[in-house]
Design a protein around this motif. Structure first.
Motif, mmCIF file in Angstrom:
data_model
loop_
_atom_site.group_PDB
_atom_site.id
_atom_site.type_symbol
_atom_site.label_atom_id
_atom_site.label_comp_id
_atom_site.label_asym_id
_atom_site.label_seq_id
_atom_site.Cartn_x
_atom_site.Cartn_y
_atom_site.Cartn_z
ATOM 1 N N GLU A 1 43.226 -16.931 -0.983
ATOM 2 C CA GLU A 1 41.989 -16.843 -0.511
ATOM 3 C C GLU A 1 41.374 -15.437 -0.079
ATOM 4 O O GLU A 1 40.423 -14.909 0.313
ATOM 5 C CB GLU A 1 42.066 -17.354 1.050
ATOM 6 N N GLU B 1 34.410 -24.153 13.922
ATOM 7 C CA GLU B 1 34.398 -24.528 12.732
ATOM 8 C C GLU B 1 34.439 -23.457 11.667
ATOM 9 O O GLU B 1 33.697 -22.383 11.781
ATOM 10 C CB GLU B 1 33.684 -25.742 12.511
ATOM 11 N N LYS C 1 40.839 -19.846 12.485
ATOM 12 C CA LYS C 1 39.615 -20.200 11.829
ATOM 13 C C LYS C 1 38.909 -18.727 11.833
ATOM 14 O O LYS C 1 38.097 -18.322 11.174
ATOM 15 C CB LYS C 1 39.055 -21.296 12.787
ATOM 16 N N ARG D 1 48.167 -32.095 13.633
ATOM 17 C CA ARG D 1 48.808 -30.517 14.151
ATOM 18 C C ARG D 1 47.919 -29.946 15.264
ATOM 19 O O ARG D 1 48.369 -29.616 16.203
ATOM 20 C CB ARG D 1 49.089 -29.543 12.828
ATOM 21 N N ASP D 2 46.676 -29.878 14.805
ATOM 22 C CA ASP D 2 45.602 -29.273 15.793
ATOM 23 C C ASP D 2 45.532 -30.083 16.901
ATOM 24 O O ASP D 2 45.498 -29.586 18.048
ATOM 25 C CB ASP D 2 44.439 -29.034 15.081
ATOM 26 N N GLN E 1 39.923 -16.292 9.492
ATOM 27 C CA GLN E 1 39.284 -16.650 8.222
ATOM 28 C C GLN E 1 37.961 -16.066 7.988
ATOM 29 O O GLN E 1 37.610 -15.418 7.062
ATOM 30 C CB GLN E 1 39.172 -18.099 7.911
ATOM 31 N N PRO F 1 43.770 -23.579 17.143
ATOM 32 C CA PRO F 1 43.148 -23.471 15.877
ATOM 33 C C PRO F 1 42.153 -22.601 15.698
ATOM 34 O O PRO F 1 41.746 -22.148 14.696
ATOM 35 C CB PRO F 1 42.490 -24.956 16.076
ATOM 36 N N ARG G 1 47.990 -30.041 19.607
ATOM 37 C CA ARG G 1 47.757 -28.659 20.450
ATOM 38 C C ARG G 1 46.481 -29.001 21.364
ATOM 39 O O ARG G 1 46.833 -28.593 22.746
ATOM 40 C CB ARG G 1 47.412 -27.625 19.555
ATOM 41 N N LEU G 2 45.669 -29.543 21.078
ATOM 42 C CA LEU G 2 44.415 -29.741 21.879
ATOM 43 C C LEU G 2 44.600 -30.575 23.058
ATOM 44 O O LEU G 2 44.103 -30.488 24.036
ATOM 45 C CB LEU G 2 43.074 -30.165 21.189
ATOM 46 N N VAL H 1 36.629 -30.563 13.774
ATOM 47 C CA VAL H 1 37.035 -30.515 15.169
ATOM 48 C C VAL H 1 36.654 -32.015 15.960
ATOM 49 O O VAL H 1 37.518 -32.417 16.735
ATOM 50 C CB VAL H 1 36.327 -29.316 15.899
#
Lengths: 245, 245, 245, 245, 245, 245
Positions: free
Chosen positions: F116, B88, B124, D130-131, B127, B120, D134-135, D91
């Protein structure tokens, strides 16, 4: 390969194209000063005498350009295309510029950016130089058969005004903060006396370079926009940060 | 200024972050090999043990990562965030990574790109590292008060797959063509034996690097994407062309 | 409407334009092989004889193109515009190409992409074809009054090199993995013997198609870039995934 | 390979996610009607009961959604995430949605687009789906260990309003002009009676679809935005033009 | 400064350029109606007689344009460039249009957008007008030496079809909802009787304006795309919201 | 409609959000000065006390912000979210800010931009305000049931540094050249004495505004970036040019 080892010992020359007598100085004069002071040869090819401008005669403009190039440590020549504010994009011009590239055989080439929302001659010259840099490599071009093909190292675009900065290319910033560089650049811009009396051209460029410098935590900087990704041997070549805020 | 003269004598260290045990190797292992062989220290910080993958136990994955880092000449450590496929974005994690940055004090930082249409965890982590690289400069952050602030030189993003290459940033290409670099990189990827049996990961990366190399007229190349414009002292730093077609 | 029902029974023909004798093969030869093997007629219109290239005479280039087209199952013709490396964008050329479109009356049209940072002839031909595909629909064009207007189904751009892939268009990927398709395509590229001796053109294209294929979890794929959004009758037409990493 | 031959005989199912009870209908209801009438199974997963809206009680909203799904030929279920206007990207939610995907095992997945300048729940749900898509492929995810991994064919984004259409993706247009499709879609939108009384939602969508249709020379069309490039076996799959002006 | 105080008392005139007799009406006729009803003078310069269209003779097209301009409260003139579907971008044309600008001396200029994927004449005329608006400021242009230079206030692009809307510019929306504006605009479009019989041009534009209006919570709106950022004296000038969904 | 006629007689109020005590002043202080001097009410909501900065105590920072707001003619309040450098994007915060919007009921809202690559708090606050401006319109939000919904006129983003300027939005430029505006703005920035001693913040902003001004042919200008297209009643509202080079 001898040529390559040599290019590591001795900097290749730089060739800058300008549509008008003052474009190179206003767009990237500080970079020229920095490179010539570091021992690189620089040559200017100017494609009009500024005859459509509001101020200055062609003769004055040429004289100003010669004086300015000298202040930056560069040599200069004038070529005829279609004249100020009359430039057209044509294959004949592209080949003419490719001929110049084969004659001068520069490593680094500078040309005005391709953004169209500026003086029309700028983007058109940028297109001509980009295409010329490619044609100069082709062996079968009949008009240039007598001159050996040449491959440049890199084409960088400069932006005569902020509006001309291409939004899709990450620039590299050249640090021009050293007092001797800044004073050479400023003197070169002011040498275009016929232009600087009427509008705030010099202030525009110094403000722009100061803003780039402030953002990077240095004095002044000029942005150049590479036409193709840079190839590096090591990250040590580029390990300075460009962000202070 | 002493610090700067020193940084010209001795390369700053490189710190690469990976979300999973093999991300750094697959995304930019050749660059690591090149930098360590040129004398730069490299350290990996890996933020999971790959426990959500289809193949390999966490213990296997850690062992593979240690072997692979050694092949690339890098040291490695593992830190706990939320675990594989569970990462996260949070300020607590950002500060934890900023703490790592203050401890290691790298010049160059590598992190996965911010493109979201990939695993994902990658974007993350990118970032988190980008924000951490900023927070590590701020003096008043109470959680890190005991460690001196630090400013990195540059943050580069690597892309674990072609889809992760950020379309809005002009990359720099690192030439990894030398046989010893290519073989170190390939060995490092193959050290992740639990992953390479099932899918064509190694072929994907070698094909990608070969395509970059072919385009630039060299053997193989890896693209890195700078977070901020590069500041140069001279065009001599970047005078190699990246276009052969 | 009879025409439409017919187009559901029998595939419309495909017309591909190339600026030089090998552009179609290198840019999308695998797609041609796939379509002709599926029963679609394909025709090539080549707009120069490659006379500005470093290698190969015009006669050799024409012979190579004829052989290559035959290997792909396509017919071929040569038209005169301005010659290799001399192509200009003009309305006269646009109308000439619109005349070709009215004569051949294809459903699918392929042309080089509009990205300008490549061989200048490619993007210029792409512009000419795009505009010609539009003018061919207009009934009042006096130069073409004798030939019935025609509306194509779709214009796709191909990219001769990766640099020519248009960043703003989502491509469709054509699966060319079948061995007979790959071998026909490879043979067609190698038929351009004068070009393939000097540079790694064939390897460039095979590497590129393999990378596209690896990303999509198939063998090899070629990307085409539609000029206008695709109109579908059902999602069943496009239900294959393009992501494996 | 049996699985693939089967997918050619029998369409895979479609799964559409909506943040609120009416999002799917307003964003892409005509596509659902078209696919179900062509024999594809469709299922809706709705992630709130619209309890933060200005009009309608949760019970009304659920009843409207059930009626509307039935009109479109789809089944529907409601799941709990954080509630209307309270959706967070986490998540835990991603894994929950991945679990739904493994249970339903769809070929085609539809989700709201990722453009953020719309109702915040829409883009967040798009990210989660979207995630999750994938997962759901990863075998080691402990929370889902009991359910076999699944790979979808393609994820398409729909846009609930024009502002939500992603500018960087070339859409595919689904022709929904047939009267029975248009009337099913219109009825489905109007079934959300609590919402349609207050604002011009239905007119907005019909105007939008008519504009897409006019541009493509057909009656009405709905744009879908693929998350990854489409893989085609043949251009025959996509040979309809989308431009009439 | 007198000129500026005057421009606050009395609106400057508006000059709209069209490539064909109906472009201005279809692209932005409602804006013209609104501005003339508010007291601003409007003039149309039309650069062909539509002689390449499928329907209508040049004489009919001119008559329709005159009637339509009158309905919108505008005056109109025709100039010769290269003729319908034959327009070329050239400096001679740019200077001719700059001469028109110096003669009419408008404050606001409207021209078709620069997006190339539309009727080729549209984008070319947009380029010519953009460059002309710049050249008209330069004092030294020998062809125009007899006419005093002029600086316009702002150049806005209009889009004849939705495809022509430039994706990189945030538009301003002009509210044309008032019944008298809508009926004047509709009548002006319908005055092009030779064009409106064959295709759904009028419906296309009304649908488009209604969609813009629905999105902004008003009746109908037309988007204009400024060539340069707007300079405001106060936010009070622009304090209406454009979002209702 | 009474509300609208009133909004033409009396400007709606302006509400600016800042993540840190000096963000509003540095990012758009000149705009605030201009609007309050023209009679509009302005209020600042500041979401931390700058406690993670290198310089200044929270108490100092608050005092500086109060003094600075007064110099700009604005009122100010502080709210607690997560604290300086600790801001998280959450629905709870969004609703809290929506509550502020319903209480203050502004017409114009200013927030930091969404780019960002700047201080992480800035973009996060921008996201929170954008979403809050939307939620504040929804009638069913239980946490805010006691406060009447509110629709703002327009949300503009300001950029605290040049890096934060959003590349995809065409800005509007506010002319802040008047000496009394420039001196109020400068004084407001300098009131943040704890910050201005250490870095060139004030010079950065003045250089930036001067560069914007030079480009537009005026003294100084500040760019604001609208979240949605502006709706205009007439082009007379925006008829000043922004280009002098």
């Amino acid at each position: 390969m001898k040529r390559i080892s040599k290019s590591h010992r001795e900097a290749t020359s730089l060739l800058a194209f300008g549509a008008h007598p003052d474009d190179i100085e206003f767009g990237c004069g500080g970079v020229i000063a920095k490179e010539t002071r570091a021992g690189r040869k620089a040559h200017f090819v100017i494609c009009s005498r500024g005859e459509a401008g509001t101020h200055g005669t062609p003769a004055q403009r040429v004289a100003e350009a010669r004086k300015s190039a000298a202040l930056l440590g560069a040599t200069v020549e004038f070529i005829e295309l279609d004249g100020d504010a009359h430039l057209e994009v044509s294959v004949a011009h592209t080949i003419k510029l490719a001929g110049v590239l084969r004659r001068i055989r520069p490593g680094i080439v500078l040309a005005p950016s391709l953004v169209e929302n500026q003086h029309p001659d700028h983007a058109k010259l940028g297109q001509l130089v980009r295409d010329a840099a490619r044609l100069t490599r082709y062996g079968g071009l009949k008009e240039l058969r007598r001159v050996r093909p040449h491959a440049i190292e890199q084409l960088f675009f400069y932006a005569v005004t902020p509006e001309a900065e291409p939004p899709g290319i990450t620039p590299v910033l050249i640090d021009v903060s050293a007092p001797k560089i800044m004073s050479a650049w400023t003197a070169a811009m002011e040498a275009h006396r016929s232009q600087t009396s009427a509008r705030s051209y010099v202030e525009l460029q110094l403000t722009r370079a100061r803003l780039r410098g402030l953002r990077a935590g240095i004095g002044h900087a000029i942005a150049l926009f590479p036409n193709d990704p840079l190839v590096l041997d090591s990250l040590a070549q580029v390990s300075r940060s460009a962000r202070r805020f």
